[in-house]
Structure formats: C-alpha cells, structure tokens
Scaffold this motif. Structure first.
Motif, PDB file in Angstrom:
ATOM      1  N   PHE A   1      23.574   6.232 -48.955  1.00  0.00           N
ATOM      2  CA  PHE A   1      23.105   7.378 -48.032  1.00  0.00           C
ATOM      3  C   PHE A   1      21.818   8.216 -48.066  1.00  0.00           C
ATOM      4  N   PHE A   2      21.132   8.629 -49.053  1.00  0.00           N
ATOM      5  CA  PHE A   2      20.098   9.306 -49.577  1.00  0.00           C
ATOM      6  C   PHE A   2      19.220   7.864 -49.788  1.00  0.00           C
ATOM      7  N   THR A   3      18.810   7.183 -48.614  1.00  0.00           N
ATOM      8  CA  THR A   3      17.709   5.059 -50.297  1.00  0.00           C
ATOM      9  C   THR A   3      16.778   6.118 -48.544  1.00  0.00           C
ATOM     10  N   GLU A   4      17.231   6.062 -47.546  1.00  0.00           N
ATOM     11  CA  GLU A   4      15.637   6.186 -46.735  1.00  0.00           C
ATOM     12  C   GLU A   4      15.753   7.287 -46.206  1.00  0.00           C
ATOM     13  N   ILE A   5      16.314   8.508 -46.522  1.00  0.00           N
ATOM     14  CA  ILE A   5      15.423   9.793 -47.029  1.00  0.00           C
ATOM     15  C   ILE A   5      14.693  10.199 -48.295  1.00  0.00           C
ATOM     16  N   ILE A   6      15.230   9.366 -49.304  1.00  0.00           N
ATOM     17  CA  ILE A   6      13.655   9.043 -50.515  1.00  0.00           C
ATOM     18  C   ILE A   6      12.980   8.422 -50.853  1.00  0.00           C
ATOM     19  N   ALA A   7      12.700   7.444 -49.849  1.00  0.00           N
ATOM     20  CA  ALA A   7      11.976   6.896 -49.627  1.00  0.00           C
ATOM     21  C   ALA A   7      10.764   6.668 -48.564  1.00  0.00           C
ATOM     22  N   SER A   8      10.999   7.841 -47.591  1.00  0.00           N
ATOM     23  CA  SER A   8      10.203   8.283 -46.496  1.00  0.00           C
ATOM     24  C   SER A   8       8.815   8.774 -48.240  1.00  0.00           C
ATOM     25  N   ILE A   9       7.328   8.331 -46.750  1.00  0.00           N
ATOM     26  CA  ILE A   9       6.593   8.786 -48.189  1.00  0.00           C
ATOM     27  C   ILE A   9       5.988  10.477 -47.365  1.00  0.00           C
ATOM     28  N   SER A  10       5.456  10.625 -47.980  1.00  0.00           N
ATOM     29  CA  SER A  10       5.174  11.825 -47.298  1.00  0.00           C
ATOM     30  C   SER A  10       3.197  12.081 -48.120  1.00  0.00           C
ATOM     31  N   ASP A  11       2.792  11.585 -48.494  1.00  0.00           N
ATOM     32  CA  ASP A  11       1.396  11.635 -48.587  1.00  0.00           C
ATOM     33  C   ASP A  11       0.931  10.505 -48.812  1.00  0.00           C
ATOM     34  N   VAL A  12      -0.586  10.071 -48.867  1.00  0.00           N
ATOM     35  CA  VAL A  12      -1.015   8.496 -49.208  1.00  0.00           C
ATOM     36  C   VAL A  12      -2.940   9.443 -49.539  1.00  0.00           C
TER      37      VAL A  12
ATOM     38  N   LEU B   1      -2.583   5.803 -53.131  1.00  0.00           N
ATOM     39  CA  LEU B   1      -1.621   5.991 -54.050  1.00  0.00           C
ATOM     40  C   LEU B   1      -0.710   7.027 -53.303  1.00  0.00           C
ATOM     41  N   SER B   2       1.191   6.060 -53.470  1.00  0.00           N
ATOM     42  CA  SER B   2       1.670   6.943 -52.560  1.00  0.00           C
ATOM     43  C   SER B   2       2.497   8.249 -52.844  1.00  0.00           C
TER      44      SER B   2
ATOM     45  N   THR C   1       4.498   8.869 -40.600  1.00  0.00           N
ATOM     46  CA  THR C   1       4.002  10.142 -41.987  1.00  0.00           C
ATOM     47  C   THR C   1       2.965  10.993 -42.691  1.00  0.00           C
ATOM     48  N   CYS C   2       2.030   9.635 -42.674  1.00  0.00           N
ATOM     49  CA  CYS C   2       0.776  10.619 -42.716  1.00  0.00           C
ATOM     50  C   CYS C   2      -0.781   9.235 -42.740  1.00  0.00           C
ATOM     51  N   ALA C   3      -1.625   9.372 -41.793  1.00  0.00           N
ATOM     52  CA  ALA C   3      -2.734   8.517 -42.003  1.00  0.00           C
ATOM     53  C   ALA C   3      -4.194   8.461 -42.883  1.00  0.00           C
ATOM     54  N   GLU C   4      -4.787   7.203 -42.875  1.00  0.00           N
ATOM     55  CA  GLU C   4      -6.098   8.105 -43.872  1.00  0.00           C
ATOM     56  C   GLU C   4      -6.826   6.838 -43.864  1.00  0.00           C
ATOM     57  N   PHE C   5      -8.315   7.961 -43.619  1.00  0.00           N
ATOM     58  CA  PHE C   5      -9.724   6.222 -43.635  1.00  0.00           C
ATOM     59  C   PHE C   5      -9.704   6.011 -44.958  1.00  0.00           C
ATOM     60  N   HIS C   6     -10.691   4.751 -45.098  1.00  0.00           N
ATOM     61  CA  HIS C   6     -10.461   3.936 -45.978  1.00  0.00           C
ATOM     62  C   HIS C   6     -12.180   4.817 -46.497  1.00  0.00           C
ATOM     63  N   PRO C   7     -12.213   4.598 -47.666  1.00  0.00           N
ATOM     64  CA  PRO C   7     -13.743   6.532 -48.178  1.00  0.00           C
ATOM     65  C   PRO C   7     -14.961   5.446 -47.696  1.00  0.00           C
ATOM     66  N   THR C   8     -15.226   4.366 -47.909  1.00  0.00           N
ATOM     67  CA  THR C   8     -16.412   3.517 -47.949  1.00  0.00           C
ATOM     68  C   THR C   8     -15.853   2.243 -45.772  1.00  0.00           C
TER      69      THR C   8
ATOM     70  N   LYS D   1       7.635  17.936 -48.437  1.00  0.00           N
ATOM     71  CA  LYS D   1       6.852  16.941 -47.920  1.00  0.00           C
ATOM     72  C   LYS D   1       5.624  17.157 -49.155  1.00  0.00           C
ATOM     73  N   PHE D   2       6.054  16.633 -50.425  1.00  0.00           N
ATOM     74  CA  PHE D   2       4.927  17.082 -51.641  1.00  0.00           C
ATOM     75  C   PHE D   2       3.551  16.158 -51.184  1.00  0.00           C
ATOM     76  N   GLU D   3       2.447  16.893 -52.145  1.00  0.00           N
ATOM     77  CA  GLU D   3       1.030  16.039 -51.873  1.00  0.00           C
ATOM     78  C   GLU D   3       1.111  15.850 -53.132  1.00  0.00           C
ATOM     79  N   CYS D   4      -0.162  14.191 -52.760  1.00  0.00           N
ATOM     80  CA  CYS D   4      -1.109  14.300 -54.024  1.00  0.00           C
ATOM     81  C   CYS D   4      -2.172  13.942 -54.477  1.00  0.00           C
ATOM     82  N   CYS D   5      -2.564  13.067 -55.183  1.00  0.00           N
ATOM     83  CA  CYS D   5      -4.407  13.534 -55.561  1.00  0.00           C
ATOM     84  C   CYS D   5      -4.328  12.692 -56.746  1.00  0.00           C
ATOM     85  N   VAL D   6      -5.928  12.326 -56.579  1.00  0.00           N
ATOM     86  CA  VAL D   6      -5.867  10.604 -56.937  1.00  0.00           C
ATOM     87  C   VAL D   6      -7.492  11.759 -58.516  1.00  0.00           C
TER      88      VAL D   6
END
Length: 524
Positions: free
Chosen positions: A348-359, A369-370, A298-305, A413-418
């Motif tokens: 029935f909704f467990t897997e649907i709501i567990a899906s990670i939309s952003d990291v 942060l997920s 669902t999402c991929a991100e490189f480590h910042p350093t 798919k909601f995003e997040c930020c830190v």
C-alpha cells in the motif's frame, strides 16, 4: 565524482585486465565541526509558525546565503571571513598543510517577500510561505534573487544605497528661522497682499535682514552633499503571477542567465527574467480526463551548464530528462531514470514512499541526486538502467510506515544536496538529524549529525523505558510532540522534529541546515 568507467573506454584494456588493479584510495572521512547558529531558541521556548525556515540557498560564489520562512520573509547573510587577498606571502609559504578555514557569516538584511492573499474566484487562501529561493547573476554590486510562494514568483534586487546629507554650514539658522516665520506672520496680518503675488519692499527685505546679520559673515562655507550611511534596500523588480493553477513546488535558473522555469503539480513554465507578462508552457502532464491522472510533477531543475536540458521528477519515482531543442512542448522525454521494483514487493505504501521530493544536479552536470522518502539515489546521466549508488536513510522506519501514514509524516518532503567536488551527498531526517554519505565507489562513509552546537552528540535510548508497540504509537494514543529519542544506531524516533531543508556550500565542505526557526552551519 568518479564515473564508473568501463574497460572499453581505455586503450590497452585487454592487456591490463590480467594485472591486478590497485583499489581506489580510501578517502579520509570528514570531521564535522560546529560553526555558528542564527536564531537559536532557548530550552522550552515556543517557536512561532511564521518563523520556521522553509528554504535555504547559497549563491554561486558561496559568499551569500538566503533563507525564507513561513512568514514570507527572506533573510540574507554574507560571509565575513572573506578570503584575505592581502595575506602575508611568507606566512602562507610556511604552512606545510592547508588549515581549514572557519566559515563565518553575519546577518545582512531581510525583507518581506510575500504577503498572505485570498483568491476570490477559487475561494482559496494563498499562504505567504516561501517555497523556494534561487540566486541570479549579480550585476553592479547588486544581489538578485527569485523567491516564490504557492502562486507568485518575485524577482528581487538588493542594493546598497548611500544616504546623502547636507553638511552643516557655519550659518546658524536655528534662531533666525523662527524670527523670520514670526515676522512674516505679523507682516501678513498688518498688510494686505499685493496683487499678482507681489509683496512690499519691507517684507522682501526680511530674509536679508534676519538671516544675515549687519556686516555679514567674515567667511561663508557653502553646503556640501556628503554620504553618511549605507543602507541595504530590497526592491521588487518584477512579479510573475497568474501562470499556475496548482501550487508551485520548484523554480530553477537557467545557465544562460536570461530564463528560468517554474513547476507545479502538472505543468512546467519557462520564463524570461525581463518579461513577466507571459510564459511558455514546456511540459504539461495534465490528462484530458483528470480521473486518468496517475502521477504529478514533484520537482524540476535546470542542468548547470547545458541551457537546453532540464530534469523533472514525479510522484512515481521517475526522473525525466528533456531537451528543449526537440520541440516547443516537451511531452516526450529524451531519457527516463527509474528503478523497477522487485516482483512481489509492492504494498500500500509503495507509491507513497517512491515519490521523489527533491532532485539536484552535481556541479559538473554528470550526475543527478534524488531523494525519496526512504533513500538517496545517485544517477549517472549516461546510464539510465539504474542508480549508480543508493543510500539508505529511513530503512529503520519501514516497520513504522502505518504510524507515519496516520500522522502524515510519510508525506514529508526532505531535500538533498551534493558537495561542490561531488565526493559527498547529504540529506535530512527526523529528530533534527542529517546524514552525510561518501558518494565515490568504495567509499562507505556515513556520518549522522545533529543540528545542535554539538553535532556529533549521540543520544542513547533509555533501556528502562518500556518498549512501544505499533498499536501504542498511533496518533490517537501517542501524545503529540512526545520525543521518542534516538536508538543505538543514531536513528531518530522523534517524528515531531524534522530537518527538511539544507544546502551545501558550492566550493567548500560547509553545510547550512534549518531546524525549525534556527539556522545551523557546520564545516569540515
């Protein structure tokens, strides 16, 4: 962010354990204020589908902001309240407390990044919508960024180009040029051309006779090339195409400044910015038999350093950390972060709501942060047993999951930020609301803001409105676009408007968020 240090990490922990430890200082909650808005629509004004913002990203310095929309356009903004390096030193010394600077951005330029396409081999329409934007390293006062739609990634260079013009001479050619052209025309009709491209003596003297009057000019100023205007020009440097069979959901730059990754549902590819003819497949979760497929990326991100480390999330709610030094194909993860569900809590909704939309990695790279449908989770890279903190975002919607499933809102798919200092996290919700949480231990700060000119406004639910049952809210009964308002706790019941995309300034407490086609900015 303050890691949860164990007692064994500190010398003399046994001697200090008996003494009562003072509680961590309570941090003052942030007071958010409206900064500015771009593209604000009037009441009742319809929003064009192509104008809806689909991606937001600050650059590393925070002086530039990029947005992408569903029409394939990329719009750039630049900061105008630039930090005054020549401020009066005495004035700065007189200030006993730092004054919050009001961040101001202005429109810089825009360009068409992607166009709608059609894949004739698969009979598939490819939308022009911008899925992600990532800034690259600047060079020679030029801006570089990556943008992608479902299939194609493009590398853009935005640079100022000076328009050069020839300065006006003191030779007036407005009248003489017309005389020359008419005389040449009459001469060409009256005299036959001379072989080998020659001309008669009379025609050769036309220029000197007409352009320069008898006696000549007392002084002749030579033309000078001068730069009159500065225009911003966006040029596509490279196109990275034909490497994904499925829709690209994320791109991420590496800290080495040379490579980046692109991820779709089943594969993650590694690219070199200078080479668009080939990429390396580093993660492949596609099974031999597609019937055995149980989860997707669902999402991929490189480590910042750390240029050798990246994380990717799955639809089953797990985050895998991989090390590029282990093998060329990173099928085996070095760490996995997942929270095991309580026995008997599966539905029935467990897997649907567990899906990670952003990291998102924290700026120092210590935390991840997920965002899943219901919660925000903060993970420590050194502790894979469970999240450090869990922030409830949509717990009030749990009784309404059936309705959310019927109108497909449960797949949003909601995003997040830190924040740059790691002390706060934020994510969006329905009704154009977003929430800011304090992320340090003991900080219970929760602020609900609305994407409007008055972010602290609270809409009180009308008590005279009859209570709606679950059956009356189904898609077949409820009118589309009906605003259900906000309850007494600030939780939105309006699923027709949603705040999916937001970004936190890398060094300041400033947030940019998108509500449909409008870009709102706030500071604290």
């Amino acid at each position: 962010m303050n890691p949860r240090d164990s007692d064994d990490d500190h010398p003399g922990a046994a001697a200090d354990s008996a003494a009562p430890q003072p509680p961590p200082p309570q941090q003052q909650p942030l007071e958010w204020r409206f900064a500015q808005v771009f593209g604000e629509r009037a009441a009742g004004e319809d929003v064009q589908e192509v104008d809806i913002i689909s991606a937001i990203e600050f650059d590393r310095s925070g002086d530039h902001l990029a947005t992408g929309d569903r029409g394939g356009r990329v719009v750039l903004f630049e900061r105008t309240d630039a930090r005054d390096q020549h401020a009066n030193r005495r004035e700065l010394e007189r200030q006993d407390v730092p004054i919050t600077r009001h961040p101001e951005f202005r429109y810089k330029t825009e360009f068409q990044s992607h166009e709608p396409e059609f894949d004739y081999l698969k009979s598939l329409e490819i939308e022009e919508k911008i899925n992600k934007i990532k800034w690259c390293q600047t060079a020679n006062n030029a801006l570089f960024l990556l943008s992608t739609n479902d299939k194609t990634i493009k590398y853009w260079k935005v640079q100022e180009k000076k328009i050069k013009q020839v300065s006006v001479m003191n030779l007036d050619t407005s009248q003489t040029v017309g005389k020359v052209m008419s005389t040449r025309a009459s001469a060409s009709t009256s005299k036959a051309p001379i072989p080998n491209g020659g001309c008669s003596e009379k025609s050769e003297g036309l220029n000197s006779e007409l352009l320069f009057p008898p006696g000549g000019y007392p002084s002749l100023r030579l033309p000078v090339v001068a730069s009159q205007e500065v225009n911003l020009v966006a040029r596509c440097r490279r196109v990275y195409a034909h490497a994904h069979d499925y829709h690209i959901n994320s791109i991420s730059n590496n800290s080495d400044g040379e490579t980046f990754i692109s991820a779709d549902d089943l594969r993650i590819n590694l690219w070199n910015l200078e080479i668009n003819s080939q990429s390396f497949n580093i993660v492949d979760v596609k099974p031999a038999n597609m019937e055995d497929l149980t989860e997707v990326i669902t999402c991929a991100e490189f480590h910042p350093t750390h240029c050798n480390t990246l994380a990717y999330s799955s639809s089953k709610g797990s985050i895998r950390l991989v090390d590029l030094r282990q093998s060329a194909l990173c099928d085996n993860h070095s760490k996995i972060f997942e929270e095991h569900e309580a026995p008997g809590a599966r539905s029935f909704f467990t897997e649907i709501i567990a899906s990670i939309s952003d990291v998102k990695f924290s700026r120092d790279g210590r935390y991840i942060l997920s965002r899943d449908y219901m919660t925000l989770k903060l993970w420590d890279l050194n502790m894979d047993s469970g999240p450090v903190s869990t922030f409830q975002v949509h717990e009030h919607l749990r009784p309404r999951l059936c309705d959310l499933y019927e109108n497909d809102s449960i797949f949003d798919k909601f995003e997040c930020c830190v924040s740059g200092d790691g002390l706060h996290v934020a994510t969006g919700s329905y009704g154009n609301l977003f929430r800011v949480f304090g992320s340090t231990p003991g900080n219970t700060e929760v602020t609900t803001l609305e994407a409007s000119r008055n972010p602290m406004r609270r809409q009180i639910a009308n008590p005279t409105r009859p209570t709606r049952t679950l059956t009356s809210m189904t898609r077949g009964v409820r009118r589309g676009g009906e605003n259900l308002g906000v309850d007494a706790n600030g939780n939105s019941l309006d699923f027709s408007t949603k705040l999916l995309h937001l970004a936190w300034h890398p060094t300041e407490n400033s947030i940019a968020c998108a509500a449909a086609n409008s870009l709102y900015m706030y500071y604290a």
